[in-house]
Scaffold this active site. Structure first.
Site, PDB file in Angstrom:
ATOM      1  N   THR A   1       0.817  -1.210   0.000  1.00 14.32           N
ATOM      2  CA  THR A   1       0.000   0.000   0.000  1.00 14.32           C
ATOM      3  C   THR A   1       0.856   1.268   0.000  1.00 14.32           C
ATOM      4  OG1 THR A   1      -0.109  -0.084   2.417  1.00 14.32           O
ATOM      5  CG2 THR A   1      -1.931  -1.106   1.184  1.00 14.32           C
ATOM      6  N   LYS A   2       2.178   1.121   0.124  1.00 13.62           N
ATOM      7  CA  LYS A   2       3.076   2.274   0.139  1.00 13.62           C
ATOM      8  C   LYS A   2       3.552   2.593  -1.274  1.00 13.62           C
ATOM      9  CE  LYS A   2       2.734   2.408   4.612  1.00 13.62           C
ATOM     10  NZ  LYS A   2       1.952   1.183   4.877  1.00 13.62           N
ATOM     11  N   ASN A   3       4.211   3.733  -1.412  1.00  9.30           N
ATOM     12  CA  ASN A   3       4.682   4.178  -2.725  1.00  9.30           C
ATOM     13  C   ASN A   3       5.566   3.132  -3.393  1.00  9.30           C
ATOM     14  OD1 ASN A   3       3.671   6.407  -1.337  1.00  9.30           O
ATOM     15  ND2 ASN A   3       5.109   7.840  -2.278  1.00  9.30           N
TER      16      ASN A   3
END
Length: 379
Positions: A183-185
């Site tokens: 869900t992170k960059n």
């Protein structure tokens, strides 16, 4: 009507190339070629000396908690209730008393003044959470910690590659914890990293990371006997994960540029609603360079927030609330907290709405989301 997902994992197209190399290297379990490449990349990027690649940000936090724990004394950590459960669980599992503090109602990050009121002789650390690609008032917290001989821990799960006055977020404090969850960059499906500022404890941190053993010293020829030297855990990822992560890290600029375009479009489109006091969102402080992890808005009431979120969902646009406060969760209540223990956190957490933001979005998607937000407010 085309659905707009809240998140789609970033892909570079190079992941399988590096994973194939792992098969050719025949070193799978971890702490090999790609773990070292990722650590070296992060050291250079953040201008730090000591980096441990972990299997999650949770593990990074747990290593910090084990480093700081002294079983012979009562210890407290001050942290926000508005955060993911891992921030609290890491310290609770190690035996710390959790002291939840209020958030600033404009940023949803730790309130400096409330933290000051909650410092006691038992306070070991302040855990600052940087939210949504923004940064907390980290310089103020560093001053507080320096003045009170308290450790500063940065939960920078959402802030990898953010900078304030050219200093990386996650490197102001004694420890910086990062997430590479999908869900992170940037991600490896699930992974993380830990920055340890103090050279005198990096060996202890490495022991904890390496299941509580001095295995790394034996491998380097610095010790001739393998032994259990710390209470540790299995905290590092496999080479398959770090090969994936290395492909992501090497495309960090491409990732940032696209996310900045999306973020800026949201900012431009929703500024009219902000100027009319229909919603709000924080500005970046002077000298701050974001990774543009998220775009979140704050509504005037919980009801308005729910109406907009439900209207977006009806239009096949996934938008989500932020965190559910920890102090009023079942675990928080078992520690003696009540819902009104932190009234600002309790109230504001119900007004937060995170809008879709990922690298597969187009500017037309942002315009559509923004228009529907406006429609729902004015309906």
């Amino acid at each position: 009507m085309k659905p707009i997902k809240f998140n789609e994992p970033f892909m570079t197209g190079q992941e399988l190339k590096y994973i194939q190399d792992v098969f050719e290297q025949k070193h799978f379990y971890g702490n090999g070629k790609y773990t070292k490449l990722c650590a070296d990349f992060i050291k250079t990027r953040l201008a730090v000396k000591n980096v441990l690649i972990t299997d999650s940000c949770t593990s990074a936090l747990e290593i910090v908690a084990l480093l700081l724990r002294n079983k012979d004394v009562n210890q407290e950590v001050i942290l926000p209730s508005y955060t993911f459960s891992s921030t609290a669980s890491a310290f609770a599992r190690a035996g710390f008393k959790l002291v939840f503090a209020e958030v600033d109602d404009k940023t949803m990050m730790l309130d400096v003044n409330d933290v000051k009121k909650k410092i006691t002789g038992n306070t070991t650390a302040i855990v600052v959470v940087h939210y949504g690609g923004h940064c907390a008032d980290i310089k103020a917290f560093k001053n507080i910690c320096d003045d009170n001989d308290i450790k500063l821990v940065e939960d920078a799960a959402q802030a990898f590659d953010c900078f304030l006055d050219d200093t990386a977020i996650g490197t102001f404090g004694d420890f910086g914890c990062f997430s590479f969850h999908e869900t992170k960059n940037l991600h490896a499906g699930l992974s993380g990293a830990l920055v340890v500022k103090d050279d005198t404890i990096i060996n202890r941190a490495t022991h904890i990371w390496e299941r509580g053993t001095n295995r790394q010293e034996v491998l380097k020829g610095l010790a001739n006997k393998y032994s259990w030297v710390e209470i540790g855990g299995s905290f590092y990822p496999t080479e398959l994960q770090t090969a994936f992560l290395y492909a992501q890290l090497t495309h960090i600029e491409h990732n940032r540029v696209k996310r900045q375009e999306i973020h800026n479009e949201y900012f431009a489109n929703l500024s009219i609603l902000r100027s009319d006091d229909l919603l709000s969102f924080p500005d970046f402080p002077v000298g701050f360079k974001s990774n543009y992890h998220a775009f979140y808005v704050l509504f005037n009431t919980e009801e308005e927030c729910d109406v907009v979120r439900e209207y977006l969902n009806e239009k096949f646009i996934a938008a989500y609330i932020g965190y559910v406060p920890l102090h009023s969760s079942p675990v928080g209540k078992s520690m003696g907290y009540l819902e009104d223990s932190l009234p600002i956190t309790e109230q504001m957490s119900k007004r937060v709405l995170r809008l879709p933001l990922h690298n597969n979005m187009e500017i037309s998607d942002v315009k559509r989301v923004s228009e529907i937000v406006g429609e729902s407010i004015n309906a």
